[in-house]
Enzyme design. Structure first.
Site, PDB file in Angstrom:
ATOM      1  CB  SER A 543      -0.952   0.013   1.203  1.00  0.00           C
ATOM      2  OG  SER A 543      -0.229   0.061   2.416  1.00  0.00           O
ATOM      3  CE  LYS A 586      -3.346   1.703   4.804  1.00  0.00           C
ATOM      4  NZ  LYS A 586      -3.054   1.189   3.449  1.00  0.00           N
TER       5      LYS A 586
END
EC number: 3.4.21.-
Length: 670
Positions: A543, A586
């Site tokens: 990611s 996040k």
């Protein structure tokens, strides 16, 4: 008020269209009270019109209380009907143990048996085993005890008569009172020593099913060999008439207690290999002798006749359970049963929302000490279920964790002497019930602020604020720095920060884009990439791909990166931004760190379900291509525009931003 429409017909009377026996409607439905389809679809309660969860009816059967997992419930019902073994693999807290318990309720009724162990007069180390109908075992034991009591009474009467005669003779005729007392003591000890044989004749009730109304259920998770397979207690007195008869030292194992029922073993791979081998033998033979499990114990000399253990095996575990599981045991379960993968999420439909409302009512009823939830509190729990799923239009099926939130919220309301659990209690519970990883992540963010390690303003060349997930529900800001230096040999990409295999592969993919993009000959230059303060846990996953690409391109072109920005996203070798997991956590981590903007893959845009408090703090920018990332992240208009145009031409992906693109052809981050 909601109502449950249970199908009360027994399982054996229900058949599927394919001809197999299965529930037509597994689980209890909860009917809506709103007739307007659009209103039902928009309602967080799925159309229910309730004031509190007290109005929700709770199904009696466990199988009806399981939320989601339709495939697993169907398999469990079929396995119960045909007495098949089942292996359930999936994330903890998705209902494996509950389905195993439900299976014992669904099993066809059979004649349960009591198991008795008798002394073997021919060989005391090989006790005899007998089975009788359930409830008869206690009667047989009582009959033997009564008979032993009568024999002991007769022996006691005879003993006292003899003692009286001896003492009378010694006192009255021989005038030797001391000799009479000694003789009486010898006679007393002789009779008592001899009476031990009567007690040895009383059998040991090994398995008692007298009060069992349903098929037995035994949870042998983490059981040692003796608890699983049975054991024989050690006897320190092994001679001189002081020893305990061997049959009286025999202890049943979980496999014997589960006979005619269900043996459940979670984390099956944690069982010792020898225990797994013996478990396989027990499954195959339907009976298993009991012996002492410790080689140094006197019980190791004892081995009973085979004891019945005709159970249904339900093995469970995570994905790694299959790796360390004995292949023959798995083959035995698979060959004579089913393998099921448990779902982590389920489609967010009005029907499922109604069932989640019922789930909250179930948790309150099971606990017995919590106030019921009002409508607003239920809606907040369902919103949290949506958020924890991490996927658009889905609800989480990790219901153990969600049940923990329900209990914490109820405890808060109870501590405040409230009659009902309210929305504020759920919100407070969400803060109090943070995972360890979330607490560590929050502490990490605060420490970085104290030492000014978080840069959230200005612009820096080769530095990008990346985003990562710690555990399953905790986001963290992970800066990435890049530097390009002359090489003393063939140029290479050097990445530090405890990168694991998948993260290293992502760096290699990024390097392919850099080589294709750069006008410079980088074969004579080293590209250094540092994941700042990645910690001992390292970096796993891809990611951070767009973060690495942006940092390296910035260093190569000497163009600064905006530091009020964070980003997350995977990257194809052609520059397409692919979806990742954990975007909600996040984004919240970026907001907590004081950042103003965050870049995410366009395919993840609908997965974002951040808390209301963060919505005004941060701007979310969805992107589909690395050129869009650079356009947002890099500073310096002339240099940036030239660089972005060149990159678009080279990759052949000069696409306009497609907000909300579904990401067709891209692998799912889930």
């Amino acid at each position: 008020m909601s109502k449950d429409t249970d199908n009360e017909a027994p399982p054996e009377e229900q058949t599927s269209e394919q001809g197999g026996s299965a529930f037509e409607d597994l689980g209890s439905d909860v009917e809506p009270d709103i007739s307007d389809d659009e209103a039902v679809e928009a309602d967080l309660l799925g159309g229910l019109d309730i004031e509190t969860t007290e109005e929700i009816d709770i199904p009696d059967r466990l199988v009806d209380q399981v939320i989601g997992q339709d495939h697993a419930r169907d398999v469990v019902q079929k396995a119960a009907k045909q007495r098949r073994h089942v292996m359930m693999i999936g994330t903890p807290g998705t209902g494996k143990s509950m389905l195993a318990k439900a299976m014992s309720e669904l099993l066809p009724k059979e004649d349960l048996q009591d198991v008795l162990v008798y002394h073997n007069p021919d060989d005391g180390n090989e006790p005899k085993v007998r089975t009788v109908p359930a409830g008869k075992g206690e009667q047989i034991i009582e009959a033997h005890k009564e008979e032993a009591r009568k024999r002991n009474q007769m022996r006691s009467f005879l003993m006292w008569v003899i003692i009286a005669i001896v003492v009378g003779y010694a006192l009255l005729i021989a005038t030797r009172p001391l000799l009479g007392i000694l003789a009486a003591g010898v006679i007393y000890l002789a009779f008592r020593y001899g009476s031990r044989g009567n007690d040895a004749m009383i059998p040991n009730l090994l398995v008692n099913h007298a009060d069992q109304t349903t098929a037995p259920f035994e949870d042998a998770t983490g059981a040692h060999a003796g608890a699983l397979l049975g054991d024989v207690r050690h006897d320190p007195f092994q001679s001189g008439g002081m020893e305990t008869p061997s049959h009286d030292r025999v202890e049943p194992g979980a496999i014997h207690k589960a006979s005619k029922g269900v043996l459940f073993v979670d984390e099956i791979n944690t069982l010792d290999i020898r225990s797994q081998q013996k478990l396989m033998t027990a499954i195959q033979e339907g009976e298993f002798s009991i012996t002492g499990q410790s080689e140094r114990s006197s019980g190791a000399m004892v081995q009973t006749e085979p004891v019945p253990c005709d159970f249904i095996m339900i093995a469970a575990g995570n994905m790694d359970a299959m790796e360390n599981m004995h292949p023959a045991l798995r083959s035995r379960i698979k060959g004579y049963g089913y393998e099921v993968y448990m779902d982590d999420t389920i489609d967010d439909t009005p029907e499922m929302r109604r069932k989640y409302t019922r789930f909250i009512a179930q948790e309150v009823e099971k606990d017995g000490r919590l106030p019921h939830f009002d409508e607003d509190a239920v809606e907040e729990v369902i919103l949290e279920a949506q958020r924890r799923s991490g996927r658009k239009d889905h609800l989480t099926l990790k219901l153990r964790d969600l049940g923990g939130l329900v209990r914490v919220a109820g405890d808060i309301a109870r501590a405040a002497n409230k009659d009902q659990t309210e929305r504020e209690d759920v919100l407070q519970a969400k803060r109090r019930s943070r995972s360890i990883e979330q607490q560590v992540a929050d502490d990490y963010i605060e420490r970085r602020k104290d030492y000014e390690l978080t840069v959230n303003q200005g612009e820096v060349v080769g530095r990008v604020n990346g985003l990562a997930v710690m555990g399953e529900d905790s986001g963290i800001v992970l800066p990435v720095m890049a530097e390009v230096t002359p090489s003393q040999g063939p140029g290479e990409v050097i990445a530090t920060g405890q990168l694991k295999e998948m993260a290293m592969e992502a760096v290699q993919n990024v390097s392919a884009i850099i080589k294709k993009f750069s006008d410079e000959d980088i074969t004579e230059r080293d590209v250094h990439i540092q994941f700042v303060q990645a910690g001992q846990q390292g970096v796993d996953g891809d990611s951070a791909s767009i973060t690495v690409a942006t940092a390296v391109i910035s260093a190569l072109e000497d163009i600064p990166v905006a530091q009020d920005l964070a980003m997350t996203g995977s990257l194809s070798v052609r520059g397409d931004v692919l979806p990742v997991g954990g975007v909600t956590h996040k984004i919240e981590a970026a907001a907590k760190a004081g950042l103003d903007r965050v870049i995410i893959p366009a395919a993840n845009e609908d997965d974002v379900m951040i808390e209301e408090e963060y919505e005004e703090q941060i701007e979310i920018i969805p992107v589909s291509h690395i050129s869009e990332v650079l356009e947002v992240a890099l500073e310096g208009e002339a240099e940036k525009d030239s660089l972005v145009d060149r990159l678009k031409n080279i990759t052949g992906s000069a696409l306009e931003r497609q907000v909300g693109r579904s990401g067709t052809g891209s692998p799912s981050p889930q």
